[in-house]
Design a protein around this motif. Sequence first.
Motif, mmCIF file in Angstrom:
data_model
loop_
_atom_site.group_PDB
_atom_site.id
_atom_site.type_symbol
_atom_site.label_atom_id
_atom_site.label_comp_id
_atom_site.label_asym_id
_atom_site.label_seq_id
_atom_site.Cartn_x
_atom_site.Cartn_y
_atom_site.Cartn_z
ATOM 1 N N ARG A 71 -47.971 14.331 21.536
ATOM 2 C CA ARG A 71 -47.978 13.633 20.245
ATOM 3 C C ARG A 71 -47.265 14.834 19.185
ATOM 4 N N ARG A 72 -46.803 16.050 19.361
ATOM 5 C CA ARG A 72 -46.115 16.449 18.416
ATOM 6 C C ARG A 72 -44.644 16.478 18.552
ATOM 7 N N ARG A 73 -44.091 16.254 19.680
ATOM 8 C CA ARG A 73 -42.826 15.917 19.930
ATOM 9 C C ARG A 73 -42.283 14.587 19.739
ATOM 10 N N PHE A 74 -43.233 13.938 20.278
ATOM 11 C CA PHE A 74 -42.929 12.101 19.923
ATOM 12 C C PHE A 74 -44.114 11.502 19.261
ATOM 13 N N PRO A 75 -44.388 11.680 17.913
ATOM 14 C CA PRO A 75 -45.322 11.181 17.420
ATOM 15 C C PRO A 75 -45.389 9.750 17.497
ATOM 16 N N ALA A 76 -44.331 9.209 16.900
ATOM 17 C CA ALA A 76 -44.248 7.679 16.860
ATOM 18 C C ALA A 76 -44.485 7.123 18.192
ATOM 19 N N SER A 77 -43.943 7.321 19.170
ATOM 20 C CA SER A 77 -43.696 6.827 20.598
ATOM 21 C C SER A 77 -45.271 6.966 21.093
ATOM 22 N N VAL A 99 -54.268 11.233 17.842
ATOM 23 C CA VAL A 99 -52.934 10.840 17.678
ATOM 24 C C VAL A 99 -52.592 10.280 16.439
ATOM 25 N N GLY A 100 -53.588 9.462 15.717
ATOM 26 C CA GLY A 100 -53.327 8.964 14.140
ATOM 27 C C GLY A 100 -53.138 10.075 13.400
ATOM 28 N N TRP A 101 -54.121 11.082 13.525
ATOM 29 C CA TRP A 101 -54.119 12.595 12.657
ATOM 30 C C TRP A 101 -52.887 13.321 12.724
ATOM 31 N N SER A 102 -52.495 13.534 14.085
ATOM 32 C CA SER A 102 -51.146 13.968 14.264
ATOM 33 C C SER A 102 -49.886 13.305 13.794
ATOM 34 N N ALA A 103 -49.888 11.991 13.619
ATOM 35 C CA ALA A 103 -48.782 10.926 13.462
ATOM 36 C C ALA A 103 -48.748 10.989 11.983
ATOM 37 N N GLY A 108 -41.993 11.993 9.698
ATOM 38 C CA GLY A 108 -41.422 12.560 8.399
ATOM 39 C C GLY A 108 -41.347 11.588 7.368
ATOM 40 N N GLU A 109 -40.343 10.366 7.628
ATOM 41 C CA GLU A 109 -40.006 9.363 6.524
ATOM 42 C C GLU A 109 -41.355 8.382 6.738
ATOM 43 N N ALA A 110 -41.250 7.962 5.272
ATOM 44 C CA ALA A 110 -42.509 7.004 5.069
ATOM 45 C C ALA A 110 -42.251 5.674 5.794
ATOM 46 N N GLY A 111 -41.048 5.396 5.711
ATOM 47 C CA GLY A 111 -40.694 3.954 6.308
ATOM 48 C C GLY A 111 -41.070 3.918 8.101
ATOM 49 N N ARG A 112 -40.609 5.067 8.429
ATOM 50 C CA ARG A 112 -40.673 5.326 9.954
ATOM 51 C C ARG A 112 -42.152 5.382 10.314
ATOM 52 N N ALA A 115 -43.487 1.908 10.052
ATOM 53 C CA ALA A 115 -43.451 0.918 11.210
ATOM 54 C C ALA A 115 -44.346 1.420 12.234
ATOM 55 N N ALA A 116 -44.220 2.754 12.794
ATOM 56 C CA ALA A 116 -44.938 3.252 13.692
ATOM 57 C C ALA A 116 -46.250 2.821 13.855
ATOM 58 N N PHE A 117 -47.013 2.933 12.444
ATOM 59 C CA PHE A 117 -48.609 2.619 12.628
ATOM 60 C C PHE A 117 -48.610 1.070 12.757
ATOM 61 N N THR A 118 -47.626 0.220 11.964
ATOM 62 C CA THR A 118 -47.722 -0.965 12.189
ATOM 63 C C THR A 118 -47.656 -1.612 13.465
ATOM 64 N N ALA A 119 -46.516 -1.006 14.188
ATOM 65 C CA ALA A 119 -46.382 -1.529 15.653
ATOM 66 C C ALA A 119 -47.522 -1.461 16.421
ATOM 67 N N SER A 120 -48.251 -0.149 16.301
ATOM 68 C CA SER A 120 -49.412 0.371 17.082
ATOM 69 C C SER A 120 -50.683 -0.491 16.722
ATOM 70 N N TYR A 121 -50.566 -1.065 15.462
ATOM 71 C CA TYR A 121 -51.566 -1.806 15.134
ATOM 72 C C TYR A 121 -51.584 -3.089 15.866
ATOM 73 N N VAL A 122 -50.280 -3.618 15.733
ATOM 74 C CA VAL A 122 -50.020 -5.008 16.280
ATOM 75 C C VAL A 122 -50.378 -5.098 17.905
ATOM 76 N N LEU A 123 -49.735 -3.960 18.424
ATOM 77 C CA LEU A 123 -50.103 -3.993 19.900
ATOM 78 C C LEU A 123 -51.565 -3.804 20.277
ATOM 79 N N TYR A 124 -52.160 -3.087 19.317
ATOM 80 C CA TYR A 124 -53.696 -2.824 19.653
ATOM 81 C C TYR A 124 -54.427 -4.235 19.690
ATOM 82 N N VAL A 125 -54.146 -4.898 18.541
ATOM 83 C CA VAL A 125 -54.896 -6.034 18.275
ATOM 84 C C VAL A 125 -54.155 -7.244 19.509
#
Length: 586
Positions: A71-77, A99-103, A108-112, A115-125
């Motif tokens: 989760r530290r090495r690849f937080p978004a993935s 994973v949410g806490w660590s991500a 780093g970038e707010a846009g990234r 995008a990562a949280f949005t993709a995770s949310y869409v896949l979760y729902v």
Amino acid sequence: MEASSKIRGGAGAAWRWLVGPEPWTRRRTAGEAVLALLMAVLAAGTEEILGGDGWRPAAVAASATVLSLLRRRFPASVLVVTGCLGPLLPGYVVLLMLVGWSAGRHIGEAGRALAAFTASYVLYVGTTLLNTWDWQAALRLAFVSTLYFLATTVVPGLAHRYWIQRRTLLHALQDRNSRLLRERSMVALQARLRERQRIAQDMHDSLGHQLALISVHTGALEVDPELTGRQREAVGVLRNASVAAMHELRQVVGILRDGTEAPVAPGPAGTGAVDESRRGTAGIEALVEAGRAAGKEVELRRAGEGPPLMAAADHAAYRIVQEALTNAYKHAPGAPIGVELRHEPDAFVVEIVNGPPAGPAGDVVSGGQGLTGLHERARLVGGMVHAGPVDGGGFRVAGVLPYGAVEAAPLVDAADDFRQQSTSLPPREGDPVMNWQADPLSDLSLTERELTMALREGGTPRSRTGGVALGCGIAAAALVLLVIAGGFGIFFLMSAVDKAMIDPQQYEAITVGTAEQDVRNQLPSGDSVATSGLHGKGPAEPEGSQCLVLMSSDVPDDITVETEPVFRFCFKDGKLIEKKAYDVRR
């Protein structure tokens, strides 16, 4: 041997790839190992409780361990993968929070991050909806999934990201504040140096001129043939004293001008002008001899051996003896005086003790600043001076001076102990060398001083308390949000249960052949998330019919039973053509 070396090299490369550019300390490595083990146990236990069997709990535990370590090495993935698998694997409930806490921190970038949280949310729902295959309750199910994802993933991520951004801002403010303080200190230092140069120039032009005149006139008077031998000797003493005063003035002017002692040329014998070899403990014996020559009873004792003193401490020792002897001559005339120089294991001790005066002191001229100056001299080199009366009416002056260079202790006023003293920061690498403790920023306002102390490296108790308070505030806000989301969830679940559950007696009271509308008026609609997944799990439905599946309100006594009773009502051509009660596997 070569194979084992390759294995070790491959393991080392894998470990460096895992930890990434940020090195892991032993403490972090141990913490990550314990956390991964905890995630594995929680994931396996949750799967076991919720009905997982066979290899499923072990597989979920292994995957949770891998994702926790990555989760530290690849937080978004890792965030996207966990969000996709979360609805399929109930054991990921705690891992999703981690994973949410660590991500929230490591993306780093707010846009990234968005995008990562949005993709995770869409896949979760999306995975949640695909897993139920009940499109009638899709909206309610999406609402519940959204609340769950917000509470378990988004809130920890936002809290951690806010905490990291606040800490970064504080570090930036600290760096800026320290730079401003150093710049202000350098400006103040330059102003002091200019003022010291002006004072040195004035002293050189005024006192130097007057002493030179005294020396010239006394030199001319000394060779006057009309003087007697005793008068000529007295005039010689005056001339030698003026020469010694000129040497002292030259040295003081050098210190004021550039902070260094000017070299002093050897003075003539008996003048009292000590040369550079005597400008320290080596000159103490000359001070004692001068006192004896003046008829004073002075005894010098030495004890022990030790390393040489640094130049400033050596000069301070000389000045302590000089000032103490001068005070004894003034205030205790005729009293015996003892001077002791003692090398202790950790410091050099100089002690001057005089007995009670043998006669009246008379009127003496004293500036009252001698002992105060000795205290300041000793403090600047990391030592201390004690002065006070002794039993029997005498007086004692003792100084303790370090052998090596010691940073001077900050000067703190006992009457101002409410954190309002000026605070000076230590110099950074590359800054000009100066005595930061000796030059406190006394012109800072109270607000600036409080800000400086609050932002010091390492943090003060107040800053640490503020950090704890901020963390508690974030945790409280997250808890409130979780309670609100939980309340909505419970309310929604109770409403869903009311729409999906009937009593067995109500099932028995309904007879086959009754009009469909009459039956539906007696039964709940069944349009609920609680009945999602129950269709198609029982006996085959009559061809061409539309069936209503409801749950039983009876709770089994044995909670370990993996089946639950359901009731099915099938309608065709406006009538109830079949009703069945059967068990389905959870």
